[in-house]
Design a protein around this motif. Structure first.
Motif, PDB file in Angstrom:
ATOM      1  N   GLN A  29      20.966 -81.682  62.798  1.00 12.04           N
ATOM      2  CA  GLN A  29      19.536 -81.676  63.143  1.00 12.04           C
ATOM      3  C   GLN A  29      19.242 -82.898  64.003  1.00 12.04           C
ATOM      4  O   GLN A  29      18.787 -83.918  63.501  1.00 12.04           O
ATOM      5  N   ASN A  30      19.539 -82.795  65.276  1.00  6.74           N
ATOM      6  CA  ASN A  30      19.309 -83.945  66.147  1.00  6.74           C
ATOM      7  C   ASN A  30      17.832 -84.282  66.233  1.00  6.74           C
ATOM      8  O   ASN A  30      16.980 -83.416  66.093  1.00  6.74           O
ATOM      9  N   ARG A  31      17.571 -85.556  66.451  1.00  2.76           N
ATOM     10  CA  ARG A  31      16.189 -85.989  66.608  1.00  2.76           C
ATOM     11  C   ARG A  31      16.085 -86.817  67.880  1.00  2.76           C
ATOM     12  O   ARG A  31      17.087 -87.214  68.459  1.00  2.76           O
ATOM     13  N   PHE A  32      14.855 -87.091  68.316  1.00  5.51           N
ATOM     14  CA  PHE A  32      14.678 -87.791  69.587  1.00  5.51           C
ATOM     15  C   PHE A  32      14.330 -89.261  69.400  1.00  5.51           C
ATOM     16  O   PHE A  32      13.658 -89.641  68.451  1.00  5.51           O
ATOM     17  N   ILE A  33      14.824 -90.043  70.360  1.00  5.64           N
ATOM     18  CA  ILE A  33      14.347 -91.422  70.490  1.00  5.64           C
ATOM     19  C   ILE A  33      13.876 -91.578  71.943  1.00  5.64           C
ATOM     20  O   ILE A  33      14.157 -90.711  72.776  1.00  5.64           O
ATOM     21  N   TYR A  34      13.158 -92.647  72.245  1.00  7.73           N
ATOM     22  CA  TYR A  34      12.849 -92.972  73.638  1.00  7.73           C
ATOM     23  C   TYR A  34      13.823 -94.035  74.111  1.00  7.73           C
ATOM     24  O   TYR A  34      14.236 -94.913  73.341  1.00  7.73           O
ATOM     25  N   THR A  35      14.202 -93.952  75.386  1.00 15.46           N
ATOM     26  CA  THR A  35      15.043 -94.993  75.963  1.00 15.46           C
ATOM     27  C   THR A  35      14.155 -95.957  76.738  1.00 15.46           C
ATOM     28  O   THR A  35      12.967 -95.683  76.939  1.00 15.46           O
ATOM     29  N   SER A  36      14.722 -97.050  77.229  1.00 14.06           N
ATOM     30  CA  SER A  36      13.871 -98.034  77.915  1.00 14.06           C
ATOM     31  C   SER A  36      13.494 -97.586  79.324  1.00 14.06           C
ATOM     32  O   SER A  36      12.730 -98.269  79.999  1.00 14.06           O
ATOM     33  N   ILE A  37      14.021 -96.433  79.793  1.00 11.77           N
ATOM     34  CA  ILE A  37      13.458 -95.889  81.048  1.00 11.77           C
ATOM     35  C   ILE A  37      12.544 -94.708  80.733  1.00 11.77           C
ATOM     36  O   ILE A  37      12.300 -93.836  81.567  1.00 11.77           O
ATOM     37  N   ALA A  38      12.042 -94.651  79.509  1.00 11.60           N
ATOM     38  CA  ALA A  38      11.017 -93.695  79.083  1.00 11.60           C
ATOM     39  C   ALA A  38      11.507 -92.245  78.998  1.00 11.60           C
ATOM     40  O   ALA A  38      10.707 -91.335  78.904  1.00 11.60           O
TER      41      ALA A  38
ATOM     42  N   THR B 291      19.689 -87.786  69.373  1.00 17.05           N
ATOM     43  CA  THR B 291      20.734 -88.451  68.603  1.00 17.05           C
ATOM     44  C   THR B 291      20.650 -87.901  67.186  1.00 17.05           C
ATOM     45  O   THR B 291      19.776 -87.090  66.889  1.00 17.05           O
ATOM     46  N   SER B 292      21.565 -88.351  66.302  1.00 18.31           N
ATOM     47  CA  SER B 292      21.572 -87.730  64.989  1.00 18.31           C
ATOM     48  C   SER B 292      20.914 -88.585  63.907  1.00 18.31           C
ATOM     49  O   SER B 292      20.023 -88.151  63.208  1.00 18.31           O
TER      50      SER B 292
ATOM     51  N   GLU C  25       9.737 -92.848  64.038  1.00 17.29           N
ATOM     52  CA  GLU C  25       8.504 -92.237  64.527  1.00 17.29           C
ATOM     53  C   GLU C  25       8.598 -91.731  65.965  1.00 17.29           C
ATOM     54  O   GLU C  25       7.730 -91.008  66.435  1.00 17.29           O
ATOM     55  N   ALA C  26       9.673 -92.127  66.676  1.00 15.99           N
ATOM     56  CA  ALA C  26       9.799 -91.718  68.077  1.00 15.99           C
ATOM     57  C   ALA C  26       9.952 -90.207  68.205  1.00 15.99           C
ATOM     58  O   ALA C  26       9.567 -89.611  69.207  1.00 15.99           O
ATOM     59  N   HIS C  27      10.502 -89.574  67.180  1.00 18.48           N
ATOM     60  CA  HIS C  27      10.824 -88.149  67.238  1.00 18.48           C
ATOM     61  C   HIS C  27       9.607 -87.296  67.578  1.00 18.48           C
ATOM     62  O   HIS C  27       9.670 -86.371  68.385  1.00 18.48           O
ATOM     63  N   GLU C  28       8.474 -87.606  66.962  1.00 19.96           N
ATOM     64  CA  GLU C  28       7.270 -86.782  67.131  1.00 19.96           C
ATOM     65  C   GLU C  28       6.397 -87.254  68.290  1.00 19.96           C
ATOM     66  O   GLU C  28       5.502 -86.551  68.711  1.00 19.96           O
ATOM     67  N   ALA C  29       6.653 -88.465  68.784  1.00 13.90           N
ATOM     68  CA  ALA C  29       5.724 -89.060  69.758  1.00 13.90           C
ATOM     69  C   ALA C  29       5.768 -88.357  71.107  1.00 13.90           C
ATOM     70  O   ALA C  29       6.826 -87.974  71.584  1.00 13.90           O
ATOM     71  N   LYS C  30       4.587 -88.187  71.715  1.00 13.88           N
ATOM     72  CA  LYS C  30       4.487 -87.529  73.023  1.00 13.88           C
ATOM     73  C   LYS C  30       4.168 -88.565  74.086  1.00 13.88           C
ATOM     74  O   LYS C  30       3.226 -89.351  73.929  1.00 13.88           O
ATOM     75  N   LYS C  31       4.937 -88.497  75.163  1.00 14.37           N
ATOM     76  CA  LYS C  31       4.702 -89.400  76.283  1.00 14.37           C
ATOM     77  C   LYS C  31       3.253 -89.228  76.754  1.00 14.37           C
ATOM     78  O   LYS C  31       2.753 -88.115  76.847  1.00 14.37           O
ATOM     79  N   GLY C  32       2.585 -90.304  77.039  1.00 11.00           N
ATOM     80  CA  GLY C  32       1.189 -90.201  77.451  1.00 11.00           C
ATOM     81  C   GLY C  32       0.250 -90.492  76.295  1.00 11.00           C
ATOM     82  O   GLY C  32      -0.907 -90.820  76.503  1.00 11.00           O
ATOM     83  N   SER C  33       0.747 -90.354  75.067  1.00 13.64           N
ATOM     84  CA  SER C  33      -0.117 -90.710  73.939  1.00 13.64           C
ATOM     85  C   SER C  33       0.531 -91.807  73.093  1.00 13.64           C
ATOM     86  O   SER C  33       0.382 -91.865  71.893  1.00 13.64           O
ATOM     87  N   ILE C  34       1.266 -92.664  73.791  1.00 11.06           N
ATOM     88  CA  ILE C  34       1.903 -93.800  73.115  1.00 11.06           C
ATOM     89  C   ILE C  34       1.300 -95.081  73.670  1.00 11.06           C
ATOM     90  O   ILE C  34       1.126 -95.209  74.887  1.00 11.06           O
ATOM     91  N   HIS C  35       0.975 -95.991  72.808  1.00  5.87           N
ATOM     92  CA  HIS C  35       0.515 -97.306  73.266  1.00  5.87           C
ATOM     93  C   HIS C  35       1.729 -98.238  73.307  1.00  5.87           C
ATOM     94  O   HIS C  35       2.367 -98.477  72.291  1.00  5.87           O
TER      95      HIS C  35
ATOM     96  N   GLY D  26      -3.368 -99.647  61.822  1.00  2.19           N
ATOM     97  CA  GLY D  26      -3.605 -98.309  61.307  1.00  2.19           C
ATOM     98  C   GLY D  26      -2.830 -97.236  62.055  1.00  2.19           C
ATOM     99  O   GLY D  26      -3.096 -96.046  61.922  1.00  2.19           O
ATOM    100  N   LYS D  27      -1.869 -97.649  62.887  1.00  5.17           N
ATOM    101  CA  LYS D  27      -1.074 -96.692  63.662  1.00  5.17           C
ATOM    102  C   LYS D  27       0.390 -96.762  63.237  1.00  5.17           C
ATOM    103  O   LYS D  27       0.856 -97.781  62.743  1.00  5.17           O
ATOM    104  N   LYS D  28       1.107 -95.658  63.493  1.00  6.33           N
ATOM    105  CA  LYS D  28       2.552 -95.670  63.291  1.00  6.33           C
ATOM    106  C   LYS D  28       3.190 -96.424  64.459  1.00  6.33           C
ATOM    107  O   LYS D  28       2.623 -96.500  65.556  1.00  6.33           O
ATOM    108  N   ILE D  29       4.366 -96.944  64.244  1.00  6.43           N
ATOM    109  CA  ILE D  29       5.025 -97.721  65.300  1.00  6.43           C
ATOM    110  C   ILE D  29       6.519 -97.428  65.303  1.00  6.43           C
ATOM    111  O   ILE D  29       7.110 -97.154  64.256  1.00  6.43           O
ATOM    112  N   PHE D  30       7.118 -97.428  66.498  1.00  8.64           N
ATOM    113  CA  PHE D  30       8.587 -97.309  66.562  1.00  8.64           C
ATOM    114  C   PHE D  30       9.167 -98.235  67.617  1.00  8.64           C
ATOM    115  O   PHE D  30       8.463 -98.651  68.544  1.00  8.64           O
ATOM    116  N   GLU D  31      10.428 -98.544  67.447  1.00 10.74           N
ATOM    117  CA  GLU D  31      11.143 -99.409  68.391  1.00 10.74           C
ATOM    118  C   GLU D  31      11.863 -98.560  69.443  1.00 10.74           C
ATOM    119  O   GLU D  31      12.314 -97.457  69.156  1.00 10.74           O
ATOM    120  N   ILE D  32      11.968 -99.112  70.640  1.00 14.64           N
ATOM    121  CA  ILE D  32      12.730 -98.472  71.718  1.00 14.64           C
ATOM    122  C   ILE D  32      13.975 -99.328  71.980  1.00 14.64           C
ATOM    123  O   ILE D  32      13.844-100.514  72.295  1.00 14.64           O
TER     124      ILE D  32
END
Lengths: 390, 387
Positions: free
Chosen positions: B92-101, B106-107, B115-125, B212-218
């Motif tokens: 069940q692969n999941r998604f991360i963001y890379t530093s070129i967006a 990855t697994s 939290e990167a798995h669900e995040a949509k580009k354009g709605s990330i701070h 009050g927001k979720k956060i993930f590392e890139i």
């Protein structure tokens, strides 16, 4: 050396392990200061890399490089070149000659200790570029050379290289180490000797380092030929004997390198060969062991660990991820204060995390530094071994 | 001192082998000539880009699905115990963001990237750092140009420098206060992976509490903190289990008697070190880490000069070197079902990691996953041999 830096693939593993790089944004790191900058260091080029002296020569970069590049050695060469082209700072002259200062200060120990704590002397020290906010190490009149441990015949014969710190600043610990070895059946003699040469190298004075190394090599090589092994306890002296003497002295230096032993490595070897049995020890203590960079740099498992493991009641935590940042004379210089302090605090905090009863480290400079950041007792591994065997 | 097993190679495969063997009570050592690729990796565990596309002759084919699952579970439990937990499931692969967006599958990922798995580009701070090297928040701008970015001045521009600052409580406090002053409308915050040199969970929890927001590392370009955290955690785990580490010098020679390797000779300043053992596991990796060395017309295994299987003739000369499916990626050591090298008389030698034949880690995106599986499986074969 040229061949070595051309193997660099710019992977940045050295950078990940550089203590100075992580706290000092001014320092470009071992990759840039070492292999990357080499192409600007051709014959006849002006020596411009001022930041080269920010490197502490902890040598962590060399241990982790998977492609056998030697960033610290390249940097050391450039430090020497830089001092040659731009002249030595007063502190560099002072620490290159620390051997003589140590001798003089030990002889006049009470006066010297008083002087280094006086405001006026501190002010003078500040003017030449030394820090006045940390205590200068105290000197002892009864150096290891002046009050020698009497050799006892044993199953093996060894000569002890004490170096400047044990001799002039912590001779009691030095004598304990020698006595410990003798109690275990090794006859130890202490021949006349000078500084190993590392402070001179680290302060850009290769000529002085070679002259020290040659003097020591002559004395110790003769002993090796008579069947003696060379023992050391100071891990920086040891690193110099093993890593630098072949290059500084040649053949005789190679003989020194091949026959020099860390005292605990030597104990372990004798135990392995069934020539030695450790006395039964006991000690209820949590010990945090700060590994000096130059012990880590030997690339071997830390020998004293197995000895501690055999003592019931001891809980030992091995901490080898942090450099204390002092690096001998480096930490005494005013310009390095911020780097040294930041690294010292990081190392001390890591040690304190395990709630130790006592902190141990083989290196006198590491102990001096960590002492500035904690009230926990800190001492040489030999001090603790001695207590546990009593 | 004579060891039960000596593992050659201090990367993902070698460290996993060593931890397993030490846990079974064997006197274990690792010999590594330096730090591994693992320490500059993303810290994520790629098991396979597409598992169904992996051929039978791949090391995964030999291991089989059950053993892969078991090995990955072992890894996850280990990381949980060591205080750097990972999440993700096999197949069940999941998604991360890379530093070129870009998004990348990855697994298993460290919790800080979950939290990167669900995040949509354009709605990330995006929260980044002033002048930070090799990280450009502008890449994350969505098509509607609605990306929000906040920049904090950390006083350092490098991943290592900023992460070291985050280890300091005063610095953290300053950063938390600053976060409190930011207006964050997006659903989730992303930050380059510099939240401390150790497990960043405490920092992440605090930021989530404040904002009050979720956060993930890139994950960043090397030097990469998630890779370094993973490597240091494994190395520490090995050391705490009593594994002896010979680190920083290459093996120059070995001794052999009647098909048994007796000892390794490590060349270093002063006396060479001799490491004796009853068995050996070779996990030196392939070309990048130096386990394999490509000559003009052949490929060499660098420690024991083992026979290396390479694709024949023309294929090898294929000059599209950046093709992930380049035939040279298949070069490696052929082993039997016990992870012993075929075409070799050595009876006490086992092989694990990307030095195995047909691994093609670029093509199948199976680097760390295969290292974990074959590291553990080769160790288990070795365990059987020692018993």
């Amino acid at each position: 050396m040229r061949e070595s830096y051309e193997h660099c693939i710019r992977c940045t593993i050295c950078v990940e392990n550089c203590p100075v790089f992580k706290v000092n944004p001014e320092y470009p790191g071992p990759k840039q200061a070492g292999p990357d900058a080499m192409r600007f260091r051709m014959e006849g080029e002006k020596k411009v890399d001022k930041w080269i002296n920010m490197c502490t020569q902890c040598r962590r970069c060399e241990q982790v490089c998977p492609h056998d590049v030697k960033p610290a050695s390249l940097i050391l060469k450039s430090q020497i070149e830089y001092a040659r082209a731009n002249g030595s700072a007063p502190t560099q002259v002072m620490f290159s000659n620390f051997h003589f200062i140590s001798h003089l200060a030990s002889f006049f120990a009470p006066i010297a200790n008083l002087a280094t704590s006086m405001t006026i002397v501190k002010k003078m020290m500040k003017i030449i570029g030394l820090r006045d906010d940390i205590p200068f190490p105290r000197f002892s009149f009864k150096t290891m050379q002046r009050k020698k441990v009497k050799p006892q015949p044993g199953i093996r014969k060894a000569v002890f290289f004490h170096g400047c710190y044990l001799n002039g600043n912590a001779p009691d610990t030095g004598r304990d180490i020698v006595q410990l070895m003798q109690d275990m059946g090794v006859e130890v003699i202490i021949p006349p000797q000078v500084c190993c040469g590392l402070p001179a190298l680290g302060n850009g004075n290769e000529k002085k380092a070679i002259s020290f190394a040659k003097k020591n090599a002559a004395v110790f090589a003769e002993k090796v030929n008579e069947g003696y092994d060379i023992l050391y306890s100071c891990t920086s002296c040891g690193h110099t004997l093993v890593h630098s003497y072949p290059e500084l002295v040649g053949e005789e230096g190679k003989l020194i390198a091949d026959n020099s032993w860390n005292i605990y490595e030597y104990m372990e070897k004798l135990i392995d060969e069934n020539q030695l049995k450790l006395p039964e020890g006991k000690m209820e203590k949590t010990i945090a062991y700060h590994i000096p960079c130059h012990l880590k740099g030997t690339g071997k498992p830390y020998p004293v660990i197995n000895i501690f493991k055999s003592i019931p009641g001891v809980k030992l935590h091995i901490m080898d991820e942090n450099c204390c940042g002092f690096s001998g004379s480096y930490g005494f210089k005013k310009k390095n204060k911020e780097t040294t302090d930041k690294l010292g605090r990081i190392a001390a905090n890591a040690l304190l995390e395990v709630n130790p009863d006592v902190i141990i480290s083989d290196c006198g400079a590491c102990r001096m530094q960590i002492e500035n950041f904690t009230d926990v007792r800190i001492c040489d591994p030999a001090d603790i071994l001695k207590e546990s065997f009593q | 001192m004579k060891y039960d097993v000596v593992i050659i190679g201090g990367g993902m495969a070698g460290l996993m082998s060593s931890i397993y063997m030490a846990e079974q009570g064997f006197k274990t050592a690792v010999v590594s000539k330096g730090d591994p690729v693992c320490s500059i990796s993303t810290g994520c565990i790629d098991v396979a880009g597409d598992f169904t596309g992996i051929p039978e002759n791949h090391p995964y084919g030999r291991a089989g699905e059950d053993k892969i699952r078991l090995s990955l579970d072992y890894f996850k439990k280990l990381m949980e115990k060591e205080g750097l937990p990972y999440i993700g499931e096999f197949l069940q692969n999941r998604f991360i963001y890379t530093s070129i967006a870009s998004r990348r599958a990855t697994s298993m990922v460290p919790l800080s990237m979950a939290e990167a798995h669900e995040a949509k580009k354009g709605s990330i701070h995006i929260i980044s750092f002033k002048g930070m090297k090799d990280f450009f928040p502008g890449y994350f701008k969505g098509e509607e140009n609605n990306q929000n970015i906040s920049i904090f001045d950390a006083g350092s521009k490098t991943t290592i420098g900023i992460a070291t600052s985050f280890d300091d409580l005063t610095f953290r406090e300053k950063f938390f206060n600053w976060i409190g002053d930011q207006t964050i409308d997006a659903d989730v915050i992303a930050v380059p992976a510099v939240l401390g040199t150790k497990n960043p969970q405490a920092i992440i929890d605090e930021i989530e509490k404040i904002s009050g927001k979720k956060i993930f590392e890139i994950p960043t370009l090397p030097p990469s903190m998630p890779g370094l955290r993973l490597f240091r955690t494994l190395k520490r785990a090995a050391s705490q289990r009593g594994v002896d580490l010979f680190w920083g010098n290459a093996i120059s020679d070995y001794t052999e008697e009647k098909g048994q390797i007796q000892s390794l000779i490590i060349d270093q300043p002063g006396r060479p070190t001799i490491v004796e053992s009853r068995s050996f596991i070779l996990a030196t990796g392939s070309f990048v880490s130096g386990g394999l060395f490509a000559e003009k017309t052949s490929v060499r295994e660098t420690v024991f000069d083992l026979n290396v299987s390479i694709p024949e003739g023309e294929q090898r000369l294929n000059d599209s070197f950046f093709d992930p499916g380049h035939p040279l990626g298949r070069a490696g050591i052929a082993v039997d079902e016990k992870y012993k090298p075929v075409n070799s008389i050595m009876k006490n030698l086992f092989i694990g990691g990307s030095i195995l034949e047909n691994s093609q880690i670029m093509k199948y995106q199976c680097g760390h996953g295969m290292a974990i599986v074959t590291g553990l499986e080769s160790a288990k074969s070795c365990e059987e041999y020692l018993k």
